[in-house]
Design a protein around this motif. Structure first.
Motif, mmCIF file in Angstrom:
data_model
loop_
_atom_site.group_PDB
_atom_site.id
_atom_site.type_symbol
_atom_site.label_atom_id
_atom_site.label_comp_id
_atom_site.label_asym_id
_atom_site.label_seq_id
_atom_site.Cartn_x
_atom_site.Cartn_y
_atom_site.Cartn_z
ATOM 1 N N ASP A 168 0.841 -1.102 -0.091
ATOM 2 C CA ASP A 168 -0.064 0.061 -0.153
ATOM 3 C C ASP A 168 0.909 1.289 -0.016
ATOM 4 N N LYS B 217 2.303 1.900 -3.393
ATOM 5 C CA LYS B 217 1.189 2.538 -4.319
ATOM 6 C C LYS B 217 0.921 3.836 -3.936
ATOM 7 N N GLU B 218 1.175 4.303 -2.729
ATOM 8 C CA GLU B 218 0.909 5.628 -2.279
ATOM 9 C C GLU B 218 2.140 6.500 -2.750
ATOM 10 N N VAL C 245 3.701 5.990 -5.804
ATOM 11 C CA VAL C 245 3.657 6.030 -6.916
ATOM 12 C C VAL C 245 2.496 7.068 -7.274
ATOM 13 N N GLU C 246 1.445 6.828 -6.595
ATOM 14 C CA GLU C 246 0.279 7.631 -7.096
ATOM 15 C C GLU C 246 0.721 9.371 -6.698
ATOM 16 N N ASN C 247 1.599 9.468 -5.833
ATOM 17 C CA ASN C 247 1.820 10.839 -5.350
ATOM 18 C C ASN C 247 3.138 11.338 -5.891
ATOM 19 N N ASP D 209 5.917 13.030 -8.101
ATOM 20 C CA ASP D 209 5.886 14.316 -8.867
ATOM 21 C C ASP D 209 7.353 14.134 -9.632
ATOM 22 N N PRO E 26 0.049 16.390 -3.902
ATOM 23 C CA PRO E 26 0.618 15.889 -5.051
ATOM 24 C C PRO E 26 1.564 15.869 -4.904
ATOM 25 N N GLY F 144 4.101 14.180 -2.995
ATOM 26 C CA GLY F 144 4.570 12.891 -2.698
ATOM 27 C C GLY F 144 5.262 13.059 -1.352
#
Length: 450
Positions: free
Chosen positions: A227, A230-231, A233-235, A237, A274, A276
């Motif tokens: 998890d 994933k966090e 990668v999602e954030n 920059d 955003p 990260g």
């Protein structure tokens, strides 16, 4: 943990368990003596086997690897005979005596033999230093688990061979990440990072986001790390953000004090937005003279050693926080003004203890809590001399169990309950710091065998 204490029945059971383990270890040494006798008598020639290893495989129904290990251990730990029939001490007499007495077991032997083999590759190591290394490791093994002895052995090797073995050329070329997209859309991946500094940065980015969110968080560590990835990668920059976050610490002695305050405070909460998590805080400790001369090694919080050229490369892009080691610094001692450890004290504890200070524990600093030896509620100060790092389990064990902590010469020592050690001999905690090996004779260091 039960608060009813250890009664007569429990103590008798613990004594029986201790006696059984001592007997098992003595039987293990007797087994090595038998292996040595089989080999010395060349029994394999009479049975037609291709050596003692093959004889053991067939006679004891064991694998080749175990048979070879037993023969090698017997060669190092059992007394030998000269060509004239004279009795000679074992190659590692102190370790041999400890095993024969049932004080240490097979796991300790593996660590000691591996360490001694590494020390034998040091070209300028004297015979006396080798003898003292055997004595030192055998003595400490009586008080430590194999995992704790491993950490101490690594420190001993670094002490005797500060330059270490040269890293393989082009090590970064071995880094890899295999990604396979399945037909159902899921991804399978595996990879490896060979540089210890790169590994530390990776874990520094993932593990802070993988902490448990509370008692109701029942996810496994593997699930929490997934998890967290994933966090990240999602954030992600693509543009760099924040000031450089790699830190190099320089000093000469193991007692830490921090000056001045860090250029950038350590993060205390998860970042939002955003951008990260930002750059990872990487702490490297290295003697300043070594850093200037590009010799020796740096040490990560995990205890991994880093090549001096790697440290110099990282220092080019780092905010350096100087640490003066071996003196008391007033800014660290905040006393009774606050209960929790500020960043300065936390950094000093990270450096001194290297993770959970409990003997044998390998939890890194980021998974530890700062514990007051003399509790703050009982008047204890918030200062380095009154604190140590403990992981969650050992923190609970100290608060609710029967272990006690005493600060001796600025280092935490842990005294076990009498059912673990009837003599209640204190055990050093924190980052291993082997002493200078004295030049002494074998006869003065230990007996010549059991």
């Amino acid at each position: 943990m039960s608060e009813r204490g250890v009664g007569v029945v429990e103590r008798e059971l613990l004594d029986r368990a201790r006696d059984a383990e001592v007997a098992r270890r003595r039987d293990y040494y007797a087994r090595l003596e038998l292996v040595a006798e089989l080999d010395r008598a060349a029994v394999a020639e009479a049975t037609g086997d291709r050596g003692t290893v093959r004889l053991l495989q067939a006679h004891w129904n064991v694998d080749h690897a175990e048979a070879k290990r037993l023969l090698d251990e017997a060669g190092d730990l059992v007394a030998r005979r000269s060509l004239q029939g004279e009795r000679l001490p074992a190659r590692f007499p102190c370790t041999s005596a400890a095993v024969a007495a049932g004080a240490i077991g097979p796991g300790h032997v593996v660590v000691i033999r591996r360490t001694m083999a590494r020390l034998e590759r040091i070209s300028d190591l004297s015979v006396e230093d080798g003898v003292e290394a055997d004595r030192f490791l055998a003595e400490k093994a009586r008080l430590m688990s194999p995992a704790g002895l491993t950490a101490l052995a690594k420190a001993l090797v670094a002490h005797l061979d500060p330059d270490g073995e040269a890293p393989p050329e082009g090590e970064e070329r071995c880094d890899e990440l295999h990604v396979v997209r399945r037909r159902d859309g899921r991804l399978d991946f595996k990879g490896s990072l060979h540089d210890p500094a790169d590994a530390e940065v990776f874990l520094g980015a993932i593990d802070p986001l993988a902490e448990e969110l509370g008692p109701e968080d029942t996810r496994s560590l593997e699930r929490r790390r997934a998890d967290a990835l994933k966090e990240v990668v999602e954030n992600a920059d693509p543009s760099p953000a924040g000031e450089p976050a790699d830190d190099a610490a320089a000093g000469d002695e193991p007692e830490p004090a921090l000056i001045p305050q860090p250029r950038r405070a350590e993060p205390t909460s998860r970042p939002s937005g955003p951008s990260g998590p930002g750059r990872v805080l990487l702490t490297l400790t290295m003697d300043h003279r070594w850093l200037q001369q590009a010799v020796g090694h740096g040490v990560l919080d995990s205890g991994a050693l880093v090549h001096p050229q790697t440290v110099r490369r990282l220092a080019c892009d780092a905010g350096i926080i100087p640490m003066v080691l071996g003196s008391r610094s007033e800014p660290l001692d905040v006393g009774r003004q606050q209960r929790t450890a500020p960043d300065a004290i936390r950094r000093a504890l990270n450096l001194r203890d290297g993770g959970c200070a409990f003997p044998g524990c390998t939890r890194p600093p980021r998974r530890c809590q700062a514990h007051h030896v003399d509790h703050w509620l009982d008047g204890g100060d918030t200062c380095v001399e009154n604190m140590c790092l403990l992981c969650r389990f050992h923190h609970q064990l100290v608060h609710h169990g029967h272990w006690t902590i005493t600060m001796i010469d600025g280092r935490p020592w842990f005294t076990p309950p009498d059912w673990i050690d009837p003599d209640r001999q204190p055990r050093p905690g924190g980052r291993p710091r082997p002493p200078e090996l004295p030049q002494s004779t074998l006869s003065a260091a230990c007996p010549h065998g059991p």
